[in-house]
Motif scaffolding. Structure first.
Motif, PDB file in Angstrom:
ATOM      1  N   LEU A 160      -4.157   4.651  -1.003  1.00  0.00           N
ATOM      2  CA  LEU A 160      -4.810   4.049  -2.171  1.00  0.00           C
ATOM      3  C   LEU A 160      -5.575   5.093  -2.983  1.00  0.00           C
ATOM      4  CD1 LEU A 160      -6.207   0.811  -0.466  1.00  0.00           C
ATOM      5  CD2 LEU A 160      -4.245   0.952  -1.998  1.00  0.00           C
ATOM      6  N   TYR A 216      -4.414   3.713   5.742  1.00  0.00           N
ATOM      7  CA  TYR A 216      -4.065   2.911   4.569  1.00  0.00           C
ATOM      8  C   TYR A 216      -4.861   3.374   3.341  1.00  0.00           C
ATOM      9  CZ  TYR A 216      -2.197  -0.084   8.289  1.00  0.00           C
ATOM     10  OH  TYR A 216      -1.519  -0.548   9.389  1.00  0.00           O
ATOM     11  N   ILE A 253       0.853  -1.202   0.000  1.00  0.00           N
ATOM     12  CA  ILE A 253       0.000   0.000   0.000  1.00  0.00           C
ATOM     13  C   ILE A 253       0.885   1.247   0.000  1.00  0.00           C
ATOM     14  CG2 ILE A 253      -1.671   1.335   1.366  1.00  0.00           C
ATOM     15  CD1 ILE A 253      -2.884  -1.287   2.339  1.00  0.00           C
TER      16      ILE A 253
END
Length: 534
Positions: free
Chosen positions: A238, A234, A13
């Motif tokens: 993305l 996270y 990630i």
């Protein structure tokens, strides 16, 4: 040579976010700022220093901190070397907090200066701790009797990370549930769990009404110790959105950060939204709320607060999950059927509990395990399956068996389903009120009372009754001079409109200045029940 077995691990990630969105920013208050690519260098440097001081794969590393850049760095650096991140709940009473550190078998701790005295007090119990990494915002050395390392020195002195063969099914995180019933329970998640959960949340929040994208600026007002901050540390990598970290929560600071950093998306529990909107700074800065997208979870959103938010130009969607589910299971995004509805009908859908996010299977079942009809009346329990749910409570097989009865995770949340498949929670199993053998949905009652113009916040709990078994009592934080009789008349009006049963009306209304809160800022109904029984 040959086929490379690609593992879904957290470092992937970071690699994606820093490669594609390298110039996007992570901002910590008015103190520090990083691009995604410089943040990656810091993560890798810290990771290599952790290896150097002896942090091994499988070692648990506790973090005791507010929502800071240091915490964010640990979110990536600890799991990427195969160690396990323990996000310690700093709002627990000190003895409960220490109990979780002992139960998790933490070997290392990253501790902000103001929390060091707390660790010192429990030193005689923390025999498992090998070393403590301390830091202060002004970068001065922190004094402690523990074997200590300075965070900033570690972050600045790291070299290349020694490759670690981290498998996707390796444990990445552990933390403890809020423990409103008995001792907190440890829940843990693998790299694969967190990668799939983050991808699903990123995909879901990109749908209307939230429609997040790389043009957004995130400021998540969910503590970093609470269920991975709902996955957003996270998700931001993305999506490619700037990320604002508020440190210790303070509504005035948050409003100021929103203004300065042009925040467009946040996630939080209802009480935090109420604290922001009712803060004196809110009236002076109404412009910052226009177009603000907010995902609400943690507890049911009272429609009175939802309308208050809409009046300020805020676009809300409710999400749902729990500690055991990493956490997100459902979000009230628009399905094609809901998109066709009028504005008011759409709004009523987006403040329900919602529909499953991609890869989550969520059902509402009756006592026989059959799905309840979509009649918006029949109450059942929410059960779930998803590729990111906790497999077990840490070192607690008995409660694990109950959690996973019949191969479905049992949430203990009671809900109804409408004709479009949208779930709406009506109560927690442990908060439900049984009066004369019949069920009174406290959340529906709270929802209606919250719409009274003189009500700020409301919570309905059950109190023992000789005749009926239990009866409802309403606790109210008033917004003005409101009398009990006014609220009774208001509820009778809703009885006459067929929106609630007359026997649901609380026997008593208790007016309070503020509510006791749990460690995750939800209204503490357990504490309210205790005030009635004392």
């Amino acid at each position: 040579m040959g086929f490379y077995n690609y593992n879904l691990t957290i470092d992937k990630i970071l690699d994606y976010g820093s490669t594609v969105y390298g110039n996007k920013e992570i901002v910590y208050r008015d103190l520090r700022k990083y691009t995604f690519s410089s943040f990656r260098k810091n993560v890798e440097s810290l990771a290599s220093s952790l290896q150097k001081i002896g942090v091994k794969p499988g070692d648990k590393v506790a973090v005791v901190d507010w929502d800071t850049d240091v915490y964010m760095t640990a979110y990536y650096a600890v799991p990427m070397i195969g160690a396990v991140l323990h996000t310690v709940n700093i709002r627990y009473p000190p003895e409960v907090m220490l109990k979780t550190v002992i139960h998790a078998e933490d070997r290392w701790a990253i501790v902000r200066d103001e929390f060091v005295p707390l660790l010192e007090k429990g030193k005689s119990f923390l025999t498992n701790i090998k070393g403590v990494i301390t830091y202060s915002d002004n970068k001065e050395k922190v004094k402690t009797s523990f074997s200590t390392f300075d965070f900033w020195e570690l972050q600045n002195s790291g070299e290349e990370v020694k490759p670690v063969d981290v498998r996707e099914d390796a444990q990445a995180t552990i933390f403890y549930t809020s423990g409103t019933t008995g001792d907190p329970k440890g829940v843990w998640f693998t790299h694969r769990d967190l990668v799939l959960h983050s991808m699903s949340v990123a995909l879901t929040t990109s749908k209307p009404p939230l429609k997040t994208s790389q043009d957004d600026v995130f400021m998540i007002l969910v503590p970093m110790f609470h269920v991975h901050q709902w996955g957003f540390p996270y998700v931001t990598m993305l999506v490619g959105s700037n990320y604002v970290l508020p440190g210790r929560y303070d509504p005035a600071m948050e409003i100021n950060l929103m203004k300065r950093e042009k925040v467009t998306f946040s996630a939080m529990v209802p009480t935090i939204l109420y604290m922001i909107l009712s803060h004196p700074e809110a009236a002076r800065n109404q412009d910052v709320f226009k177009g603000w997208k907010v995902m609400i979870g943690g507890s049911a959103l009272p429609s009175g607060l939802a309308y208050m938010a809409r009046k300020s130009g805020i676009n809300i969607a409710v999400g749902y999950g729990m500690s055991e589910t990493a956490p997100v299971l459902t979000v009230a995004y628009y399905t094609p059927e809901v998109e066709k509805l009028g504005e008011e009908e759409r709004f009523l859908q987006q403040i329900k509990t919602g529909v499953p996010i991609p890869l989550a299977q969520v059902k509402v079942i009756d006592e026989n395990g059959k799905e309840v009809p979509r009649d918006e009346k029949t109450v059942g329990e929410i059960v779930a399956r998803a590729p990111w749910l906790t497999r077990s409570y840490y070192k607690d097989p008995e409660r694990t068996e109950k959690l996973w009865k019949g191969d479905w995770l049992h949430t203990g949340d009671l809900a109804i389903v409408d004709k479009l498949g949208y779930i709406r929670i009506v109560d927690r199993d442990k908060d439900s009120i049984k009066s004369g053998g019949e069920f009174i949905p406290s959340l529906i009652l709270e929802d209606i009372i919250s719409n009274h113009p003189k009500v700020g916040e409301v919570a309905v709990v059950g109190v023992k009754d000789e005749k009926w078994g239990e009866r409802p009592v309403a606790f109210v934080v008033p917004k003005g001079d409101v009398k009990e009789e006014e609220l009774r008349e208001y509820l009778i009006k809703h009885v006459n409109e067929g929106k609630l049963q007359k026997w649901w009306i609380p026997d008593k209304f208790i007016f309070v200045k503020e509510f006791p809160k749990t460690s995750t800022n939800k209204i503490d109904k357990k504490a309210l029940r205790q005030t009635l029984s004392s």
